[in-house]
Design a protein around this motif. Structure first.
Motif, PDB file in Angstrom:
ATOM      1  N   LEU A  15       1.739  -3.652 -28.844  1.00 42.34           N
ATOM      2  CA  LEU A  15       1.458  -4.367 -29.816  1.00 42.34           C
ATOM      3  C   LEU A  15       1.028  -3.624 -31.005  1.00 42.34           C
ATOM      4  N   GLU A  45       4.263 -15.523 -20.909  1.00 39.71           N
ATOM      5  CA  GLU A  45       3.189 -15.365 -19.987  1.00 39.71           C
ATOM      6  C   GLU A  45       3.808 -14.760 -18.630  1.00 39.71           C
ATOM      7  N   TYR A  47      -0.028  -1.675 -24.595  1.00 42.06           N
ATOM      8  CA  TYR A  47       0.725  -3.051 -24.672  1.00 42.06           C
ATOM      9  C   TYR A  47       1.637  -3.222 -25.686  1.00 42.06           C
ATOM     10  N   PHE A  76       1.169 -10.172 -19.411  1.00 44.11           N
ATOM     11  CA  PHE A  76       0.559 -10.888 -20.620  1.00 44.11           C
ATOM     12  C   PHE A  76       0.016 -12.262 -20.082  1.00 44.11           C
ATOM     13  N   PHE A 124       4.237 -11.020 -33.195  1.00 43.47           N
ATOM     14  CA  PHE A 124       4.322 -11.101 -31.654  1.00 43.47           C
ATOM     15  C   PHE A 124       5.891 -11.168 -31.300  1.00 43.47           C
ATOM     16  N   THR A 125       6.724 -11.100 -32.173  1.00 41.64           N
ATOM     17  CA  THR A 125       8.169 -11.458 -32.084  1.00 41.64           C
ATOM     18  C   THR A 125       8.882 -10.156 -31.371  1.00 41.64           C
ATOM     19  N   TRP A 136       8.066  -9.064 -28.341  1.00 39.23           N
ATOM     20  CA  TRP A 136       6.967  -8.369 -27.641  1.00 39.23           C
ATOM     21  C   TRP A 136       7.515  -7.717 -26.515  1.00 39.23           C
ATOM     22  N   THR A 137       8.528  -7.873 -25.796  1.00 38.15           N
ATOM     23  CA  THR A 137       8.947  -7.397 -24.461  1.00 38.15           C
ATOM     24  C   THR A 137       9.444  -5.996 -24.879  1.00 38.15           C
ATOM     25  N   VAL A 156       4.320 -15.185 -27.206  1.00 36.42           N
ATOM     26  CA  VAL A 156       4.428 -14.220 -26.397  1.00 36.42           C
ATOM     27  C   VAL A 156       4.614 -14.971 -24.903  1.00 36.42           C
ATOM     28  N   MET A 184      -0.642 -15.981 -30.530  1.00 33.49           N
ATOM     29  CA  MET A 184      -0.140 -14.954 -29.637  1.00 33.49           C
ATOM     30  C   MET A 184       0.277 -15.878 -28.423  1.00 33.49           C
TER      31      MET A 184
END
Length: 504
Positions: free
Chosen positions: A285, A354, A283, A390, A224-225, A227-228, A352, A348
């Protein structure tokens, strides 16, 4: 009888005055008094099938009707005809025609796309999307995502369909026959499993390499690192879209193959897999999706190989390979897979941020508060540069879907344990899903008896000249004589006029 035509059969003398060499063929002449045939003679004939252009098949083709349409009984005049498959309808017939011609259709579609791209310059911006990756960023060298990716997926579906059918028919089926398989059902099953073996043997190393190059290799926290980030490498995108196309094509495949006892479980598995791949792609992922694909694909190498060995008669090697399949299934799908699910549940939400992000890879803005309602949750599927949000509901949606897939694999694992128990008791590693399949091709058809057709015709309707042209026979010099080169053809002519019992 008074109504029987006058027939005279004699051997014609040779042209050199009667001296007949031992190796010279003899000519037999038949003289038919046409005037003695009653004008209202009844000619009984069988109703023969016609081809699509309205012509009757040749004698040779009628005598060799053992294919999927007709079947004859020896020494009988009754023609038994396969009318249709049981439960057939217009849609099923059309679907079967499409499936029977999938090689030609796939090849023609691909050729059409390339020819359009070559000869219509104005269409190139559209045709290029089918066989190249879209949304390339020259500045970063990576690729974004968007709606044009579906063109590439559609092209891959057509390509995989053609490759599967072509390899099965022209490579794998001949190999099965060369290695001793005789039954059509065994040859088909072997070809299906061999195709899966070829596919996974090609895609699993690619997936393993992509996973090795990712930050999450041997580090589930790295799923998840970053993620953006809305971009990915070209190999990652091509691999993921290719796998997505494969699973979409698998939905068609399970309807091509004969249905098994777990058809609906398999269909549910495919739909869940496709949903997970679509959600993880939109998304951003994809790292999670790649890890799941790698864990699933390693198992699917051993199972097709074990089945191929079984069909070829290598029972001991099949049992050994089945044991390896069982071990890999347990560790990959019930240990490592559960570890990934646990990581999603624990890490997660922690890693990630929010909120909602807007923009593309170069001008991303956020996070912004998550709005009320539900439209922002489906925004990533519609607009790649729209809201990407998210919150805990996203995590739970992924987790529950993955656990649903786990429930199906647990059901299958119990079936695997049954097979393992049978092996330990001295049996063989038969696929339990093969139970309940159709045992014979003939059970799929309905039959009817073709009744003889009796017609009232006159002598003028008997066209001997047309019959001669159709059968290749020649007339002699006399206008009332027919020259027959062989005894079998003479019997055939006499049989057509009702005198086959008089000449043997």
């Amino acid at each position: 009888m008074a109504d029987t035509p006058s027939i005279d059969i004699h051997d014609a003398p040779m042209a050199d005055g009667g001296a007949e060499a031992s190796d010279s063929p003899r000519e037999t002449h038949l003289t038919l008094d046409v005037d003695s045939i009653p004008r209202d003679a009844k000619i009984e004939r069988l109703r023969t099938p016609t081809t699509p252009n309205g012509k009757r098949p040749s004698i040779q083709s009628r005598n060799s009707m053992n294919g999927p349409l007709y079947m004859q009984k020896s020494n009988q005049k009754v023609l038994i005809r396969r009318v249709k498959r049981k439960g057939d309808g217009t849609i099923k017939s059309l679907t079967r025609w499409l499936l029977d011609n999938q090689i030609g259709l796939s090849f023609n579609l691909i050729v059409l796309i390339f020819l359009t791209h070559l000869f219509i310059p104005k269409a190139r911006p559209h045709t290029l999307k089918f066989f190249t990756l879209s949304y390339h960023n020259p500045a970063s060298g990576n690729y974004g995502i968007g709606g044009d990716d579906y063109y590439f997926i559609a092209f891959c579906i057509v390509l995989l369909t053609g490759l599967r059918a072509g390899l099965m028919e022209h490579v794998l089926a001949p190999m099965a026959k060369h290695w001793g398989l005789k039954k059509r059902k065994d040859i088909t099953r072997f070809s299906e499993q061999a195709w899966l073996l070829v596919y996974y043997a090609c895609f699993y190393p690619i997936g393993l390499y992509v996973y090795y190059q990712s930050p999450s290799f041997m580090n589930l926290g790295g799923l998840f690192t970053g993620w953006t980030t809305r971009e990915m490498g070209g190999l990652v995108k091509a691999y993921f879209l290719g796998q997505w196309a494969f699973w979409l094509q698998q939905v068609l495949v399970i309807h091509i193959e004969e249905r098994r006892k777990d058809h609906w479980q398999m269909l549910t598995h495919h739909f869940i897999t496709i949903t997970l791949m679509a959600a993880s792609y939109c998304y951003h992922l994809t790292r999670v999706g790649i890890v799941i694909l790698v864990l699933m694909d390693v198992v699917d190498i051993f199972l097709p190989l074990a089945k191929c060995l079984k069909y070829l008669g290598y029972s001991t090697l099949c049992d050994v390979m089945f044991g390896m399949f069982m071990v890999s299934w347990f560790f990959a799908r019930h240990v490592l897979y559960v570890m990934v699910c646990w990581t999603i549940y624990t890490d997660m939400v922690r890693v990630v941020p929010e909120g909602c992000f807007y923009g593309n890879g170069t001008n991303l803005t956020g996070p912004f508060p998550v709005p009320q309602g539900w439209r922002h949750w489906v925004e990533p599927f519609r607009n790649s540069e729209g809201a990407l949000c998210f919150a805990p509901p996203v995590m739970y949606s992924f987790l529950y879907t993955l656990l649903g897939l786990q429930a199906i694999t647990i059901f299958w694992f119990f079936m695997i344990i049954r097979v393992a128990t049978r092996i330990l008791r001295g049996g063989s590693a038969d696929d339990p899903r093969s139970d309940g399949e159709a045992s014979s091709e003939e059970a799929e058809y309905e039959y009817e008896e073709a009744q003889p057709l009796e017609e009232e015709v006159g002598v003028e309707s008997i066209d001997l000249k047309s019959w001669e042209r159709r059968t290749g026979l020649k007339r002699a010099a006399s206008s009332t004589a027919v020259s027959l080169p062989g005894h079998s053809d003479r019997k055939e002519l006499l049989g057509r006029i009702g005198c086959e019992k008089q000449v043997e």
